[in-house]
Structures are given as structure tokens and as C-alpha cells.
Design a protein around this motif. Structure first.
Motif, mmCIF file in Angstrom:
data_model
loop_
_atom_site.group_PDB
_atom_site.id
_atom_site.type_symbol
_atom_site.label_atom_id
_atom_site.label_comp_id
_atom_site.label_asym_id
_atom_site.label_seq_id
_atom_site.Cartn_x
_atom_site.Cartn_y
_atom_site.Cartn_z
ATOM 1 N N PRO A 89 -4.105 9.953 -12.016
ATOM 2 C CA PRO A 89 -4.124 9.170 -10.750
ATOM 3 C C PRO A 89 -4.077 7.659 -10.903
ATOM 4 C CG PRO A 89 -6.671 9.800 -11.835
ATOM 5 C CD PRO A 89 -5.417 9.686 -12.703
ATOM 6 N N ILE A 90 -3.877 7.160 -8.820
ATOM 7 C CA ILE A 90 -3.701 5.583 -9.317
ATOM 8 C C ILE A 90 -4.542 4.967 -8.920
ATOM 9 C CG2 ILE A 90 -0.931 6.521 -8.520
ATOM 10 C CD1 ILE A 90 -2.103 5.356 -5.545
ATOM 11 N N VAL A 91 -4.878 4.245 -9.463
ATOM 12 C CA VAL A 91 -6.533 3.150 -9.050
ATOM 13 C C VAL A 91 -5.410 1.747 -8.728
ATOM 14 C CG1 VAL A 91 -8.276 1.399 -10.728
ATOM 15 C CG2 VAL A 91 -6.824 4.146 -11.627
ATOM 16 N N ILE A 92 -6.309 1.455 -7.355
ATOM 17 C CA ILE A 92 -5.366 0.518 -6.607
ATOM 18 C C ILE A 92 -6.635 -0.752 -6.758
ATOM 19 C CG2 ILE A 92 -4.733 -0.578 -4.138
ATOM 20 C CD1 ILE A 92 -3.541 2.876 -4.050
ATOM 21 N N MET A 93 -6.637 -2.006 -6.815
ATOM 22 C CA MET A 93 -7.273 -2.883 -6.356
ATOM 23 C C MET A 93 -7.491 -3.860 -5.332
ATOM 24 S SD MET A 93 -10.689 -5.279 -6.839
ATOM 25 C CE MET A 93 -10.725 -4.454 -8.665
ATOM 26 N N PHE A 94 -8.500 -3.481 -4.611
ATOM 27 C CA PHE A 94 -8.268 -4.243 -3.253
ATOM 28 C C PHE A 94 -9.143 -5.439 -3.436
ATOM 29 C CE2 PHE A 94 -7.735 -0.559 -0.147
ATOM 30 C CZ PHE A 94 -6.340 -0.461 -0.687
ATOM 31 N N TYR A 95 -8.968 -6.418 -3.095
ATOM 32 C CA TYR A 95 -9.996 -8.029 -3.098
ATOM 33 C C TYR A 95 -9.745 -8.837 -2.640
ATOM 34 C CZ TYR A 95 -5.483 -10.565 -5.152
ATOM 35 O OH TYR A 95 -4.530 -10.614 -5.381
ATOM 36 N N GLY A 96 -10.444 -9.671 -2.281
ATOM 37 C CA GLY A 96 -10.263 -10.503 -0.590
ATOM 38 C C GLY A 96 -11.986 -11.170 -0.288
ATOM 39 N N PRO A 97 -12.541 -11.202 0.376
ATOM 40 C CA PRO A 97 -13.666 -11.643 0.804
ATOM 41 C C PRO A 97 -13.608 -10.683 1.993
ATOM 42 C CG PRO A 97 -11.813 -12.781 2.772
ATOM 43 C CD PRO A 97 -10.697 -12.414 1.569
ATOM 44 N N PRO A 98 -15.291 -10.434 2.511
ATOM 45 C CA PRO A 98 -15.622 -9.687 2.550
ATOM 46 C C PRO A 98 -16.090 -8.710 4.328
ATOM 47 C CG PRO A 98 -17.439 -11.113 2.656
ATOM 48 C CD PRO A 98 -16.443 -11.811 2.161
ATOM 49 N N GLY A 99 -15.395 -7.488 5.084
ATOM 50 C CA GLY A 99 -15.421 -7.926 6.235
ATOM 51 C C GLY A 99 -13.980 -7.707 6.570
ATOM 52 N N LEU A 119 1.560 -0.720 0.034
ATOM 53 C CA LEU A 119 -0.146 0.027 0.119
ATOM 54 C C LEU A 119 0.771 1.352 0.319
ATOM 55 C CD1 LEU A 119 -2.819 1.492 -0.023
ATOM 56 C CD2 LEU A 119 -2.677 0.927 2.729
ATOM 57 N N LEU A 120 1.427 1.523 1.156
ATOM 58 C CA LEU A 120 2.550 2.423 0.881
ATOM 59 C C LEU A 120 3.736 3.031 -0.526
ATOM 60 C CD1 LEU A 120 3.563 2.212 4.696
ATOM 61 C CD2 LEU A 120 2.784 3.787 3.680
ATOM 62 N N PRO A 121 4.193 2.382 -0.957
ATOM 63 C CA PRO A 121 4.847 2.499 -2.328
ATOM 64 C C PRO A 121 4.043 2.487 -3.397
ATOM 65 C CG PRO A 121 5.693 0.248 -1.171
ATOM 66 C CD PRO A 121 3.990 0.392 -0.356
ATOM 67 N N VAL A 122 2.616 1.964 -3.198
ATOM 68 C CA VAL A 122 1.528 2.739 -5.085
ATOM 69 C C VAL A 122 0.720 3.587 -4.302
ATOM 70 C CG1 VAL A 122 -0.416 1.167 -4.164
ATOM 71 C CG2 VAL A 122 -0.451 1.691 -6.107
ATOM 72 N N VAL A 123 0.562 4.267 -3.481
ATOM 73 C CA VAL A 123 0.493 4.983 -2.325
ATOM 74 C C VAL A 123 0.740 6.315 -3.350
ATOM 75 C CG1 VAL A 123 -0.742 6.837 -1.082
ATOM 76 C CG2 VAL A 123 -1.695 4.921 -1.074
ATOM 77 N N ASN A 124 2.106 6.441 -2.260
ATOM 78 C CA ASN A 124 3.365 7.141 -2.790
ATOM 79 C C ASN A 124 3.729 7.690 -3.847
ATOM 80 O OD1 ASN A 124 5.776 8.613 -2.105
ATOM 81 N ND2 ASN A 124 7.129 7.055 -2.390
ATOM 82 N N VAL A 125 3.429 6.929 -4.982
ATOM 83 C CA VAL A 125 2.991 7.187 -6.496
ATOM 84 C C VAL A 125 3.065 8.406 -7.242
ATOM 85 C CG1 VAL A 125 2.254 6.993 -9.220
ATOM 86 C CG2 VAL A 125 3.015 4.662 -7.690
ATOM 87 N N THR A 126 1.735 8.995 -6.464
ATOM 88 C CA THR A 126 0.650 10.097 -6.634
ATOM 89 C C THR A 126 2.114 10.929 -6.180
ATOM 90 O OG1 THR A 126 0.283 10.520 -4.074
ATOM 91 C CG2 THR A 126 -1.797 8.971 -6.083
ATOM 92 N N ARG A 127 2.856 11.252 -5.717
ATOM 93 C CA ARG A 127 3.597 11.723 -4.967
ATOM 94 C C ARG A 127 4.784 11.818 -6.423
ATOM 95 N NH1 ARG A 127 8.173 13.240 -2.807
ATOM 96 N NH2 ARG A 127 9.039 10.574 -2.602
ATOM 97 N N VAL A 128 5.480 10.784 -6.331
ATOM 98 C CA VAL A 128 6.378 11.251 -7.804
ATOM 99 C C VAL A 128 6.099 11.425 -8.533
ATOM 100 C CG1 VAL A 128 7.873 10.000 -5.683
ATOM 101 C CG2 VAL A 128 6.713 8.149 -8.078
ATOM 102 N N ALA A 155 -9.528 2.457 2.870
ATOM 103 C CA ALA A 155 -9.736 2.983 1.660
ATOM 104 C C ALA A 155 -9.885 4.690 2.881
ATOM 105 C CB ALA A 155 -10.931 3.229 0.665
ATOM 106 N N LYS A 156 -10.543 4.810 4.180
ATOM 107 C CA LYS A 156 -10.705 5.600 5.055
ATOM 108 C C LYS A 156 -9.432 6.164 5.442
ATOM 109 C CE LYS A 156 -15.501 4.451 5.730
ATOM 110 N NZ LYS A 156 -16.724 3.929 6.368
ATOM 111 N N ILE A 157 -8.606 5.464 5.531
ATOM 112 C CA ILE A 157 -7.826 5.677 6.616
ATOM 113 C C ILE A 157 -6.484 6.951 5.434
ATOM 114 C CG2 ILE A 157 -5.496 4.396 7.686
ATOM 115 C CD1 ILE A 157 -7.484 2.155 8.957
ATOM 116 N N ILE A 158 -6.935 6.292 4.325
ATOM 117 C CA ILE A 158 -5.502 6.638 3.478
ATOM 118 C C ILE A 158 -6.732 7.839 3.542
ATOM 119 C CG2 ILE A 158 -5.430 6.879 1.299
ATOM 120 C CD1 ILE A 158 -5.265 4.294 0.478
ATOM 121 N N SER A 159 -7.711 8.555 3.558
ATOM 122 C CA SER A 159 -8.304 9.830 3.385
ATOM 123 C C SER A 159 -7.760 10.272 4.503
ATOM 124 C CB SER A 159 -9.605 9.767 3.088
ATOM 125 O OG SER A 159 -10.596 10.780 2.827
ATOM 126 N N GLU A 160 -7.596 10.051 5.628
ATOM 127 C CA GLU A 160 -7.978 10.375 7.214
ATOM 128 C C GLU A 160 -6.729 11.157 6.743
ATOM 129 O OE1 GLU A 160 -8.483 9.395 11.770
ATOM 130 O OE2 GLU A 160 -9.415 8.602 10.306
#
Length: 371
Positions: free
Chosen positions: A158-168, A143-152, A175-180
Motif C-alpha cells: 500500500p501507499i501511506v500518506i500523512m495529511f497534516y495541518g490545522p483542522p477543517g 498528491l497526484l505523484p504519490v497516488v500514481n505510485v499505486t499504478r507503477v 481523502a473522500k475525493i481520492i475514493s470518489e
């Protein structure tokens, strides 16, 4: 007439207009309607002329266009036949209004600045993630390296990230933590794409009438530059083309609105368990536009026990003091032991929290001798 157009969220538009003394566009329209009624009533009075309305400042918030007719939106100058105004402020107007005003007036346009990512914000992202997400430690290293792409990245793509896996298991919360961490607010724009299977979905993605909601119109008012496209794999395959330019250029245009989303972070989610399943569902054209795909794992029993204790404390200490006192006859250890007996039925963090809330509700009623 001085005309200023602002593209951005409500709170920023309030700061932009710099005044509390203004008349809303809706109020002006009501007075114009009343004037037109007077014209009809007084047509036999040969010396009568319709009144000229003067306003120092007229403000149109983004919600104001919903009450306008399509005819007025396409011919906004008709509203000013007998209206004089010193300053006109518009928030997120339809393109037809902008084009019409620019044909007669000098128009000043300003876009809200969502800023660029900093190292301090990345540090805060790491801290918040480690504090609030349990059992998904591996995610952070991707997560940290791909979010840092917006800086470099030099372009505004935009950057587009797919989060996949079971619900909950933490996808939406991440996603909320990134925004916060970046914007000090977890009030992200969230679109539930599992509903986008009908004709209404087509209208929402490509635009219908300017008074109606659309993806482009909603993006204009976003408070942060983190956008959640929940259950992205559920979109009808014929509608994915709506996202091509959005993901490639940070721009989207529909029949009535145009939005810029440079340097945005799009979080797409899916409950599929493998990238092959996602690629098969969304197709190679969209899959190739994902900057990164990050897997979230099922929760182990040890992780679920940890989440159970954390969520229990959160729920318990949010109770009114009187109800905490009522439950103090029971030890927390004993209550957690009782809850732990149901652990095998708790598949994810949402189920865990729901189970705790129902348990506390039951215990409170039991102590009150209502059960």
C-alpha cells in the motif's frame, strides 16, 4: 456440499451468491435450536429420531457471526450434524471457521478485486480536487505523484500518506475525493484513532472475540481501497506495532480474522503543523513507513471569503423552495455582507459552513416572525 467463501463488501457478496433463494445461517441456527428442544422433549420415545434438515443454499453474511457462540465458531461442523446443504456461501468468516471447513471439504475462496489505478482516474482526481478544495492548490502537486505510485509499483504494498495541518482545511475531504475519483464512491472506511487509548483499543487493533468488531474485521468489508486513519498521531505509542505489517505488506492478521489490503491507499491525518512534531509523536518506525507527508495550510482571509460564498450557495440551494422564496426578500449580496462581518471568527471550512447554517436558520425564523 459446495462451499464458497468471499472476502469483500456487502454489495459485491450479493452479486457473488447469484441467487435470491436461500436460507440465512441465522435461520438455520434457530431451526437447529428448535430441533434440540424436540430431542430433549422426546427422549422417552424410543423410535423417534431427530429430523434431518435440508437446504438448497445457506448464506452467512458477515453480520451473522455476531450471533454465534465462540464454541460454534470453533466447531462449525456441529451445526451440520443433522443439516444437509447443497451450497454454502460465507462472507468474511473468522479464520477458525475457514480452517475447520477446509479440514473436511474443498473450499473455494474468492477475494473482491479493487482494481488498479488508471490515468483516467488520476485525471478525475485532479478535476474533483480543483473543483472542491479551495486554498490548497500546492497539495495537488504532491498528491497526484504519490497516488500514481499505486499504478507503477509492481508489488501490492500500500501507499501511506500523512495529511497534516490545522483542522477543517480539506484533509478529510481530499481523502473522500481520492475514493470518489477511483471507485465512484466516497464511502471510505474511516477510523477515528483519537479514541484508541484504552484497553478496548488494544482489543480492536489485535482482536478479542470473533463476534466483536476489530480493525481487521472492518477492513474486510471496505467498499473502496481508500482507508482513512483520522488523527493517527493520537494512537497510544504502544499500539503502533499493529500497523507495521499492514503498511509494509498490505496484510493484517489478528486473533480471529485475516485481511488483505494490497494496493490500498491509507490516508493518515494529524493536526500537527510540522513533520518534526509528527515524527516525535509516532516514532521513527512508523514515520519511515509514510510514503509521503503533505502539508495543508491555514486559510487566508481571501480564501475564507471564497469558501464562504461557495458554501453559502450550497446551503441556500438545498433549502426547500418555500424557504428560498421566503429569503428572496433579502439579496444574497446583503446576506453575504452580514456573514462577512463574522469572518474573523471563522477559522476553517467547518466553522464557515456551521455559521452559514445558523445564519440561514435565524433569517428564516425572522422572516416567519417567530423571532
Amino acid at each position: 456440499m459446495k462451499i464458497k467463501i468471499f472476502y469483500g463488501p456487502d454489495n459485491a457478496f450479493d452479486d457473488f451468491i447469484h441467487t435470491y433463494e436461500y436460507t440465512t445461517m441465522n435461520e438455520v441456527m434457530l431451526q437447529v435450536v428448535e430441533r434440540d428442544r424436540s430431542i430433549t422433549i422426546r427422549t422417552e420415545e424410543s423410535n423417534w429420531e431427530p429430523p434431518q434438515h435440508y437446504y438448497e443454499t445457506i448464506v452467512c453474511y458477515r453480520q451473522g457471526y455476531s450471533s454465534m457462540t465462540s464454541s460454534l465458531i470453533n466447531n462449525i461442523l456441529l451445526l451440520f450434524r443433522n443439516v444437509e446443504c447443497n451450497s454454502l456461501y460465507l462472507q468474511n468468516p473468522p479464520t477458525n471457521i475457514v480452517d475447520t471447513l477446509q479440514s473436511k471439504y474443498d473450499v473455494e475462496i474468492e477475494y473482491y478485486d479493487y482494481g488498479k489505478l488508471t490515468f483516467d482516474e488520476l485525471t478525475e482526481l485532479k478535476r474533483l480536487y480543483e473543483e472542491r478544495i479551495i486554498g490548497q492548490e500546492r497539495v495537488l502537486s504532491f498528491l497526484l505523484p504519490v497516488v500514481n505510485v499505486t499504478r507503477v509499483r509492481q508489488s501490492g504494498k500500500p501507499i501511506v500518506i500523512m495529511f497534516y495541518g490545522p483542522p477543517g482545511v480539506g484533509k478529510t475531504e481530499t481523502a473522500k475525493i481520492i475514493s470518489e475519483a477511483i471507485y465512484k464512491s466516497d464511502n471510505i472506511k474511516r477510523f477515528q484513532l483519537s479514541m484508541y487509548q484504552t484497553e478496548h483499543a488494544y482489543k480492536f487493533l489485535f482482536g478479542s472475540e470473533p463476534q466483536e468488531d476489530s480493525l481487521t474485521k472492518e477492513l474486510l468489508s471496505r467498499e473502496t481501497n481508500v482507508i482513512l486513519l483520522d488523527e493517527f498521531d493520537k494512537v497510544h505509542p504502544n499500539l503502533y506495532s499493529a500497523f507495521y505489517e499492514l503498511f509494509d505488506e498490505g496484510r493484517i492478521v489478528d486473533r480471529n480474522y485475516s485481511a488483505r489490503v494490497e494496493n490500498a491507499i491509507f490516508i493518515c491525518t494529524s493536526n500537527f503543523l510540522t513533520m518534526d512534531e509528527i515524527k516525535s509523536r509516532v516514532g521513527p518506525a512508523i514515520f519511515s513507513r509514510f510514503t509521503e507527508c503533505i502539508a495543508f495550510n491555514h486559510l487566508s482571509d481571501d480564501v475564507k471569503k471564497n469558501i464562504l460564498e461557495v458554501k453559502f450557495n450550497e446551503c441556500y440551494f438545498r433549502l426547500p423552495e418555500a424557504e428560498q422564496e421566503l429569503l428572496s426578500k433579502l439579496s444574497k449580496h446583503a446576506m453575504l455582507e452580514e456573514l462577512g462581518e463574522q469572518l474573523k471568527n471563522m477559522t476553517d471550512s467547518r466553522v464557515i459552513k456551521n455559521t452559514i447554517e445558523k445564519y440561514l436558520s435565524y433569517r428564516i425564523l425572522k422572516e416567519q416572525k417567530l423571532l
